[in-house]
Design an enzyme around this catalytic site. Structure first.
Site, PDB file in Angstrom:
ATOM      1  CB  CYS A 106       5.451  -3.503   2.225  1.00  0.00           C
ATOM      2  SG  CYS A 106       6.900  -4.533   2.015  1.00  0.00           S
ATOM      3  CE  LYS A 149      13.651  -2.357   5.276  1.00  0.00           C
ATOM      4  NZ  LYS A 149      12.592  -3.319   4.966  1.00  0.00           N
ATOM      5  NE  ARG A 194       8.854   0.333   2.142  1.00  0.00           N
ATOM      6  CZ  ARG A 194       7.679   0.017   1.613  1.00  0.00           C
ATOM      7  NH1 ARG A 194       6.557   0.535   2.111  1.00  0.00           N
ATOM      8  NH2 ARG A 194       7.618  -0.800   0.583  1.00  0.00           N
ATOM      9  CE  LYS A 196      16.718  -4.267   3.415  1.00  0.00           C
ATOM     10  NZ  LYS A 196      15.333  -4.589   3.444  1.00  0.00           N
ATOM     11  CB  SER A 205      17.395  -4.744  -4.666  1.00  0.00           C
ATOM     12  OG  SER A 205      16.859  -3.558  -4.100  1.00  0.00           O
TER      13      SER A 205
END
Ligand code: PBG
Length: 344
Positions: free
Chosen positions: A129, A203, A225, A256, A282
């Site tokens: 990405c 994920k 995504r 995640k 994040s």
């Protein structure tokens, strides 16, 4: 539970909580610096240490400033890093060519780290990405769809280039089907039998990645995504993804994001006897920073509590942007647990 606890007033749970010495004695989960993985963003250049606005306290480093930073990290006993390459905009193309180049930013950085730090484990994020002009994690077909099988070859090539640079562990985060086997096969064929694979197995397509995409300049130019990352509503599917990646040859699997997915971690721990990592992403970091900067929460206490919750849920290893802070706090908390006694 095989045995019920006694009943009040003979059994008093508070007896074992009366001071920190008691509490430490029966503590079930312990957090240590060796369990932590610190992520870093690396850019081209020299002397660069660029603040990431959405992630206060995090920076984009050039290889030289990163090496200096790693001295501090290692002194705090954090022994594992996860690296993200942030290439220059003009290096991006449809095929993500720079992702697998021996002279790519990640490959150069790994070589430098490995020549300087012998006992630091280097994990590299394997994804397209940040290197594709369209910002998707895989290749696009002429019709603009994700081409899963064409992506596998590029991902395996990228992982191999990281192994050649000296990465100890490669960590595919793209969520294409079949990538673990493709990477394992490519690594073995090239003689990299000891390069481990940490799979971002479960994920989710998460809004918690927002700040990262600013940090890595990796937001998709169009679309989202959701056709490759998982639906946040699904738990069974996460277990299938994990099982599949273990069968394909993953050495560690990851869930995640972390905090909103503790049930998945717990179930993965119970279902698979396998090294399990949790990634506090994040958005989790940025939310905490924002609230603690306003004085609304106590950053240290909350971060430690959240980290322990991940271990308690079943993770062996935690990826967190707070890894360095946690290690610092752990090292500098000389609690005198008898003196601390307060009776309420
Ligand atoms: C690359 C990648 C992402 C993250 C790790 N690897 C971004 C994404 O999937 O959009 C997110 C990490 C974070 O938010 O801290 N695919």
């Amino acid at each position: 539970m095989t045995q019920l606890p006694g009943q009040y007033p003979e059994y008093r749970p508070r007896r074992m909580r009366q001071n920190e010495a008691f509490r430490r004695l029966i503590r079930e989960t312990r957090l240590s610096a060796e369990q932590l993985i610190m992520p870093y963003f690396v850019v081209e250049g020299r002397g660069v240490k660029e603040a990431i606005e959405a992630m206060p306290g995090q920076y984009r480093y050039s290889p030289d400033t990163l090496l200096a930073e790693l001295e501090t990290l290692v002194a705090l006993d954090v022994r594992t890093v996860l690296l993200f390459g942030v290439p220059d905009e003009n290096e991006k193309d449809e095929q993500a060519s720079a992702a697998s180049s021996a002279e790519g930013i990640l490959q150069k950085t790994v070589r430098e780290i490995k020549s300087r730090f012998k006992d630091l484990l280097v994990i590299t994020d394997v994804c397209l990405c940040a290197y594709t002009s369209h910002g998707h994690c895989g290749m696009l077909s002429p019709e603009g769809q994700i081409d899963n099988d064409a992506s596998l070859d590029r991902l395996a090539e990228t992982a191999l280039s990281h192994a050649q640079a000296g990465a100890d562990i490669v960590a595919p985060s793209d969520m294409m089907d079949g990538r673990i086997r493709a990477i394992r096969t490519r690594l073995d064929a090239a003689g990299f039998k000891n390069t481990a694979i940490l799979s971002y197995a479960a994920k989710y397509a998460s809004a918690f990645y927002g700040p990262f995409r600013e940090a890595a300049h990796s937001a998709p130019a169009a679309g989202d995504r959701c056709s490759y990352q998982m639906d946040p509503a699904n738990r069974e599917e996460a277990l299938r993804e994990i099982a599949m990646d273990i069968q394909e040859g993953a050495d560690m699997v990851m869930v995640k994001p972390a905090l909103a997915y503790l049930d998945v971690l717990r179930e993965a721990r119970e279902r698979f006897q396998f090294p399990l990592a949790a990634y506090a992403v994040s958005g989790e970091y940025s939310m905490l920073k924002a609230a603690s900067e306003r004085g609304w929460v106590d950053e240290k206490k909350i971060v430690l509590e959240m980290a322990v919750s991940l271990l308690r849920s079943g993770a062996n290893t935690i990826v967190t942007y707070h890894a360095k802070d946690i290690a610092f706090w752990l090292k500098n908390s000389q609690v005198n647990h008898f003196k601390e006694v307060k009776t309420f």
